[in-house]
Scaffold this active site. Structure first.
Site, PDB file in Angstrom:
ATOM      1  N   LYS A  76       0.852  -1.189   0.000  1.00 38.47           N
ATOM      2  CA  LYS A  76       0.000   0.000   0.000  1.00 38.47           C
ATOM      3  C   LYS A  76       0.886   1.236   0.000  1.00 38.47           C
ATOM      4  O   LYS A  76       1.937   1.261   0.661  1.00 38.47           O
ATOM      5  CB  LYS A  76      -0.884  -0.027   1.263  1.00 38.47           C
ATOM      6  CG  LYS A  76      -1.974   1.027   1.306  1.00 38.47           C
ATOM      7  CD  LYS A  76      -2.811   0.856   2.574  1.00 38.47           C
ATOM      8  CE  LYS A  76      -3.959   1.849   2.666  1.00 38.47           C
ATOM      9  NZ  LYS A  76      -4.770   1.651   3.898  1.00 38.47           N
ATOM     10  N   SER A 166      -9.577   1.267   3.284  1.00 36.92           N
ATOM     11  CA  SER A 166      -8.859   2.082   2.322  1.00 36.92           C
ATOM     12  C   SER A 166      -7.785   1.319   1.552  1.00 36.92           C
ATOM     13  O   SER A 166      -7.243   1.859   0.600  1.00 36.92           O
ATOM     14  CB  SER A 166      -8.203   3.247   3.050  1.00 36.92           C
ATOM     15  OG  SER A 166      -7.249   2.768   3.975  1.00 36.92           O
ATOM     16  N   SER A 190      -9.517  -0.962   7.518  1.00 38.67           N
ATOM     17  CA  SER A 190      -9.015  -0.680   6.168  1.00 38.67           C
ATOM     18  C   SER A 190      -8.356  -1.853   5.458  1.00 38.67           C
ATOM     19  O   SER A 190      -8.190  -1.823   4.253  1.00 38.67           O
ATOM     20  CB  SER A 190      -8.027   0.483   6.206  1.00 38.67           C
ATOM     21  OG  SER A 190      -8.721   1.698   6.225  1.00 38.67           O
TER      22      SER A 190
END
Lengths: 532, 516
Positions: A76, A166, A190
């Site tokens: 990420k 996310s 997330s």
């Protein structure tokens, strides 16, 4: 080859059935063919091929560094990577290149794992859809898979569904078979949320078990690096590598055990599974509820004790989570002033004016909104009312869990999300705040309490989209939690995408197989799949 | 007499006297407080002292701490607040704070907490400072200091001020405003250096008291080795909170005076500010609650460009640092804790050096010298050691020697010669005796004539140094923990071995190497 688990592909690499370079090229090609998913912000092709070459040399010498040597992974874009841009999907850090690498990324690199690229996300991890980043929304790979297309008759370019967030890019990377594992971050769900919506295993370890050094923070007191894989045992392998104390993160703790292998057969006869009654929340879809009951029944039939428990403060959790989250966001974001790094506005009439316009231009309205409300909660006159009160409730929530686990419960079984993934066009009807409140409802209490939790995909919905269930364990019982998760995984028969994620331009549908041909399925998955 | 040196190294008891200012003498000290006119406005002064911790590295990062290094050469990713970096607490800084707190009779909080204090400023890269707002490392201490009073101002009067708390916090960077090109240059070398903030209760009444208190604090910190306490280099920064009131009535509106870079200016700034308050009130005006800067050229305080205004610091717990726990003794260490990871109060207490006040008492008692002379000796770095060395080398009465040392030597041979590591100060006892015998001769003449040359044979010095190091493990430990002044003691021991003829530069280098 791309649809294998880490364990399987690692064996293939050692046996010479495929070389790390070949594997890397396959993944790179796959990334190119699935570019429409927008899963990656940056693909580190050159570096990946170089690393693959090195892994190849080691494997040829018969001296691999470990189970991850030569295995492609994705990270990420809120984990710092030396000499590789790290943007947090924000204009603020669009051109930011950190001078150091996050501990967890470094540990994977040290194992010989091959970095494919940095994945897309909500800006600064603030969101639950991966729709609010500066580089556009991430598309859920299942939007292009046969079940969804067949059952909904959806037009692929307009009716695609979101990944959740996310860490949507990381989930999409693992689900679309471009990486065997991906790092996400989990502050309020997330990692688990997109894990559930994209049909991958998503582990949020105990707070402090994994180092946050190099993870650009959302909420320091709740952030944990998350692990996304295609199987529970893969998650265990990665956890074994990443866990442990880091002198650069004072909040880390020593790992309770050097976890590597999960027992193949976990005996659930002696465990007690708690079903928190408060998780029958408004908005819970029937299909998700059905999955929840189905798995609970599976446990019961296998001889586990299944009992209802109460976590009485659950309903207050999301509000307090938001107060604490926004307050820490306001504080953490103060450093982005355009002076030392990051976006700096042309405005130079005064230092203050430069700050103001740099921050206005650099952050999206979600980030700015949270900074504003967070600062409001921290004002001298408000702090006691909001921040301190939310901290107190946070303690109550942690005590709820403690009480439940103290009453003999080994794991809690809950849904991960209210329902399967929403269409992008529907999802964006509501604002980020509303969506975050809905999407994180089952996941954020765990972060408030610092506990480990894992989302395991259990079935496809009637729309052909994944549904996941969440297991929550007591602090530092991550290994046991994964043992239980694997037991579920072995029995639910969740399908895996193999081969062809549909290319945007070609009309063929994807084919599916059931990877874990289950021997003792109590109930068939909700839908049947194409050829095995 | 060299004027500049006289400022730095004044003679005899003027060390205490010099910090008083003729303009505004402390009323309370000329006449007892109780008898002061209740209608008279008197000053109330409280100090906030920021003492830079004498440590090798910063409070939360591994960057070196050094004064006057090239700009931005001592900056780690954490110091520049790069995203994703985390603070890691420097044990040495905690030990320094505990040691300082013990020397100032504080209660040590066994558990203390870190907080974030938010404000935007260019030299504060994180947008917040990590400090200890809710629960500091130490509370409730005292600082005892002395001023000269009485009719002839020759009487030593002891005063005690209360220290409310000592907290650990980060220093900020430095801003350099270039108004011509309307730009600000930032140097982050200082950003993140450990500070001890000492918050003192408003229980002083004039500049002289404040100056004497700060001078005593400097000596204590220097004796402890926890802070070099040089005000002009910013290692010790003192802000004064000043207000006036009529005795028995509530305190008046206060102002904060900053930008004070010497003890003398502190005294002047406070007295100026007290007078200014009084004049404002006597004219019927009101004092504004504001921050003012002292202008040393004009001797006035002026309102600061509104850097702060009414700031809301939006305090929040620092989530990346667990509570700081210190332990009373080794017995109270929990099982499983790594002993080298623990800060143990008793160990630090055992390592406390002789504090200036104790040293003065000892000098007065042992040698029968006047209290004010003991102040002079203790005030000058190295002078006590010199004085005692002279006594060993002579049969003269201490009271005679002290007169000579304080009145003649300090004047004729500026002390900087004595303490300069490059000069053979240790030879002075012998030189001194010679000077005593033949008053016309200069020190260097005597050195030449008597062939009091240096021993510079490195091998010989190495073995002597090794012997001293081996036989003084406690001192070596103290040096390794950052108390560099203890090195002087070892140097003295080496000189004793060589009858004061070893090349001090060489000895220092060898000892530094052996104790690093």
């Amino acid at each position: 080859m791309l649809g294998l688990t880490i364990r399987e592909v690692s064996a293939a690499l050692r046996e010479g059935r495929i070389s790390p370079t070949e594997l890397c090229r396959k993944c790179l090609n796959r990334i190119k063919r699935t570019r429409h998913l927008n899963a990656y912000i940056a693909v580190t092709e050159e570096l990946a091929l170089k690393q693959a070459g090195e892994a190849e040399a080691r494997l040829l010498r018969g001296a691999p560094k470990g189970p991850l040597d030569g295995i492609p992974f994705a990270v990420k874009d809120n984990f710092c990577t030396e000499n590789i841009k790290t943007t947090c999907a924000s204009r603020m850090l669009k051109d930011y290149t950190p001078p150091y690498t996050a501990t967890v990324v470094q540990k994977l690199l040290n194992q010989g794992a091959i970095l494919m690229g940095k994945t897309n996300m909500d800006e600064f991890a603030m969101g639950a859809g991966s729709t609010d980043g500066a580089f556009g929304p991430v598309r859920n790979p299942w939007s292009y898979a046969a079940p969804y297309r067949e059952r909904t008759g959806a037009a692929p370019d307009s009716d695609w569904v979101v990944t959740g967030g996310s860490s949507g890019g990381s989930a999409a990377a693992v689900a679309s078979l471009t990486s065997y594992l991906a790092l996400g971050s989990d502050t309020g769900g997330s990692t688990r949320n997109p894990g559930a919506l994209c049909g991958v295993v998503a582990l949020k370890p105990t707070y402090g078990l994994l180092s946050r050094h190099g993870l650009i923070p959302l909420v320091n007191s709740m952030d944990v690096p998350g692990i996304m894989t295609r199987s529970v045992s893969d998650a265990a392998i990665v956890l074994g590598i990443l866990q442990g104390q880091d002198t650069r993160d004072s909040t880390t703790t020593a790992a309770p055990s050097s976890l590597t292998e999960l027992p193949e057969h976990f005996d659930v006869k002696n465990i007690c599974v708690g079903i928190p009654q408060e998780y029958h929340a408004p908005g819970l879809s029937e299909e998700t509820l059905a999955q929840w009951s189905r798995v609970a029944d599976m446990f019961e039939r296998a001889g586990a004790r299944v009992k209802r428990v109460s976590l009485p403060h659950t309903q207050h959790s999301i509000v307090c989570y938001h107060v604490l989250c926004h307050a820490e966001v306001a504080s953490n974001m103060a450093r982005f002033d355009g002076l030392e790094y990051g976006h700096r506005s042309e405005e130079d009439s005064s230092t203050e004016a430069m700050y103001a316009s740099s921050r206005h231009e650099g952050f999206n309205d979600v980030v700015r909104g949270r900074i504003l409300s967070g600062n409001y909660f921290l004002l001298k006159q408000n702090s006691e009312h909001y921040f301190v009160k939310a901290q107190r409730v946070r303690r109550l929530i942690a005590e709820d869990f403690k009480r439940a686990f103290g009453s003999g419960v080994d794991v809690l079984l809950t849904p991960t999300t209210l329902a399967d993934a929403a269409r992008y066009s529907d999802f964006t009807q509501e604002d980020n705040r509303t969506r975050s409140a809905q999407e994180d409802v089952f996941t954020q209490p765990v972060n408030m309490a610092g506990l480990p939790a894992v989302s395991v995909p259990t079935a496809l919905s009637s729309r052909g989209l994944p549904i996941g269930l969440q297991l929550i364990g007591p602090a530092l019982q991550d290994k046991k939690l994964l043992g239980v998760a694997q037991w579920i995984e072995q029995r639910v028969g969740f399908p895996s995408i193999t081969g062809a994620i549909k290319h945007m331009q070609d009309g063929s549908f994807d084919s599916f197989i059931i990877r874990h041909c289950p021997c003792e399925i109590e109930m068939r998955p909700v839908l049947c799949f194409m050829t095995c | 007499m060299n004027k500049q040196i006289s400022l730095l190294y004044p003679k005899a008891s003027c060390v205490i006297r010099r910090i008083s200012t003729p303009r505004a003498r402390c009323d309370s000290e000329l006449q007892p407080r109780a008898k002061s006119d209740p209608q008279q406005l008197v000053g109330v002064v409280g100090l906030e002292v920021h003492a830079q911790i004498n440590s090798n590295t910063k409070l939360f990062s591994g960057s070196s701490v050094r004064f006057s290094a090239p700009p931005n050469s001592l900056v780690s990713p954490f110091d520049a607040s790069l995203p994703g970096t985390l603070p890691v607490l420097n044990k040495r800084c905690v030990e320094a704070a505990v040691m300082t707190a013990l020397a100032l009779n504080c209660t040590i909080n066994k558990k203390s907490l870190f907080d974030r204090k938010h404000y935007f400023y260019a030299d504060l890269p994180a947008g917040y400072q990590i400090t200890q707002q809710r629960r500091p490392i130490a509370v409730d201490g005292t600082l005892t200091y002395s001023i000269l009073g009485g009719k002839k101002r020759s009487q030593v009067i002891r005063r005690t001020s209360t220290i409310k708390q000592i907290q650990l916090e980060q220093d900020s960077g430095k801003s350099l405003h270039d108004d011509l090109r309307s730009q600000t240059l930032i140097d982050l070398n200082r950003a993140g250096v450990g500070l001890m903030e000492l918050v003192m209760e408003p229980d002083m009444s004039c500049g002289e008291e404040a100056a004497a208190a700060v001078r005593e604090l400097q000596l204590i910190l220097q004796a402890l080795g926890t802070c070099q306490a040089n005000m002009s280099e910013g290692q010790l920064r003192v802000d004064a909170n000043v207000s006036v009131h009529k005795p028995g009535e509530p305190l008046g509106v206060r102002t904060e005076v900053k930008n004070i870079n010497s003890v003398r200016f502190l005294s002047r700034a406070i007295d100026y500010e007290i007078q200014r308050h009084i004049q404002v009130l006597q004219r019927g005006g009101t004092v504004q609650n504001e921050t003012r800067a002292f202008d040393s050229k004009s001797g006035e305080t002026i309102p600061m460009r509104d850097k702060e205004g009414l700031q809301d610091y939006r305090f929040m717990p620092e989530p990346n640092l667990p509570p700081l726990i210190v332990y009373e003794d080794n017995a109270s260490l929990p099982t499983g804790i790594d002993a080298c990871q623990a800060v143990v109060v008793q160990e630090i207490r055992a390592g406390l050096p002789e504090l200036p006040s104790i040293k003065r008492d000892r000098l007065v008692q042992t040698y029968g010298i006047l209290p004010e002379h003991s102040f002079t000796l203790v005030n000058e770095d190295g002078l006590v050691e010199y004085f005692e060395a002279v006594l060993k080398a002579t049969t003269k009465e201490p009271r005679k020697v002290i007169g000579w040392v304080t009145n003649e030597l300090v004047d004729v041979h500026p002390v900087c010669v004595l303490v300069s590591p490059a000069s053979p100060w240790f030879l002075f006892p012998q030189v001194f005796q010679e000077m005593w015998r033949s008053p016309g001769k200069t020190a260097s003449q005597i050195i030449q004539e008597q062939d009091l040359g240096l021993v510079s044979d490195a091998t010989q010095l190495h073995s002597i140094c090794q012997k001293v190091v081996d036989s003084h493990p406690v001192e070596v430990h103290a040096i390794r923990n950052g108390n560099k002044k203890v090195l002087n003691k070892l140097m003295g021991l080496v000189q004793k071995e060589t009858k004061g003829r070893a090349d001090p530069v060489l000895v220092r280098a060898i000892l530094q190497e052996k104790t690093s």
